[in-house]
Write an enzyme that holds these catalytic residues in place. Structure first.
Site, short mmCIF file in Angstrom:
data_model
loop_
_atom_site.label_atom_id
_atom_site.label_comp_id
_atom_site.label_asym_id
_atom_site.label_seq_id
_atom_site.Cartn_x
_atom_site.Cartn_y
_atom_site.Cartn_z
N HIS A 80 0.83 -1.19 0.00
CA HIS A 80 0.00 0.00 0.00
C HIS A 80 0.87 1.25 0.00
CE1 HIS A 80 0.83 -0.90 4.28
NE2 HIS A 80 0.89 0.41 4.41
N TYR A 97 -3.58 3.61 1.94
CA TYR A 97 -4.60 3.19 0.99
C TYR A 97 -3.96 2.24 -0.02
CZ TYR A 97 -7.76 6.84 2.66
OH TYR A 97 -8.58 7.62 3.43
N THR A 98 -4.78 1.34 -0.56
CA THR A 98 -4.34 0.42 -1.60
C THR A 98 -5.07 0.74 -2.89
OG1 THR A 98 -4.00 -1.33 0.04
CG2 THR A 98 -4.09 -1.99 -2.28
N CYS A 252 -8.49 -8.35 6.30
CA CYS A 252 -8.38 -6.90 6.38
C CYS A 252 -9.77 -6.33 6.62
CB CYS A 252 -7.80 -6.33 5.08
SG CYS A 252 -7.45 -4.55 5.15
#
Length: 278
Positions: A80, A97-98, A252
């Site tokens: 990320h 964030y990814t 996640c």
């Protein structure tokens, strides 16, 4: 004389062939190598917002341009990046964030963002307009996917925790040489909260032998054939690969979900080596 001339022609042909091979190798090495990534792990770099697509009342897709049309972000699969912005009070905030894009998407990257009413970074994204810039630093993270590293993944995602799962699944499914199986359980509160549902359903339709998704909702609609409530041990047993040295369970989601999933997995016999939390 004819023999000598023939020999010279032959040697000249060999020389030309060698030069051609060398030139071809040089071209491949210098011009077809994968471009260097645009990210910097030590310093924030700014990228321009070029497209904003509202997906629901509180979810939007942000597309940011890379320096050139052939640039790649340079984010290893499963990692990320940190994004920097300002909250409603003007204070700096940094959050990981990814992207939902891969390095095969050249010239840009995209973030699918759910904007919470009280979220500090959510405020920054809510205020962004096309032409604004986002400061980004990376790559970051302990997970780096390599094709074939496991036989199968089980994925337990909640809410916005779907983005790293989506990135890994997409990389697997778009690689015809990668035969890894992916079994995803994706939990949300309501049907409207499900992110990337169209893309996930397309994966399941196009790759039925390699990808499956089971949705779980706390507040399902009247006609609903998915799971109800919270992700249970029984759901994990039914939809995820059984414990084995060549499988891994990725998870996640919100902290309470992560804690509950860890307890379920331990009770079901998944060792610490078989688990990874983004």
């Amino acid at each position: 004389m004819d023999v000598l001339q023939s020999h010279r022609v032959e040697m000249l042909g060999i020389a030309v062939a060698v030069v051609a091979i060398a030139a071809g190798s040089a071209y491949y090495f210098y011009f077809t190598k994968k471009p260097k990534g645009c990210l910097d792990p030590e310093n924030f770099k700014e990228f321009k917002l070029v497209k904003l697509t509202q997906l629901s009342h509180n979810v939007a897709k942000f597309r940011f341009a890379l320096p050139t049309p052939t640039s790649v972000l340079g984010l290893p699969i499963g990692q990320h990046m940190s994004c920097r912005g300002k909250d409603s009070l003007g204070d700096e905030v940094i959050k990981p964030y990814t992207p939902t894009t891969l390095d095969s998407d050249i010239g840009y990257f995209e973030l699918v963002i759910k904007m919470y009413p009280q979220g500090r970074m959510s405020h920054h994204f809510r205020e962004m307009r096309v032409g604004d810039y986002l400061a980004v630093k990376g790559p970051k993270g302990r997970f780096k996917y390599q094709p074939g590293q496991v036989r199968a993944f089980g994925m337990l995602a909640g809410g916005t925790g779907i983005t790293p799962m989506f990135q890994v699944a997409r990389a697997i499914l778009e690689n015809p040489e990668d035969r890894t199986k992916v079994n995803l359980i994706y939990a949300n509160v309501t049907y409207e909260d499900i992110l990337l549902k169209e893309e996930l359903d397309r994966f399941a339709h196009n790759f039925p032998d390699h990808f499956s998704v089971f949705y779980v909702l706390n507040q399902p609609p009247e006609e609903w054939d998915g799971g109800v409530g919270y992700v249970s041990k029984e759901m994990i047993q039914t939809y995820c690969p059984m414990p084995a040295p060549d499988i891994q369970i990725l998870r996640c989601g919100p902290s309470p979900m992560n804690k509950a999933m860890a307890a379920h997995l331990n009770d079901l016999g998944y060792t610490s080596q078989m688990q990874f939390k983004f």
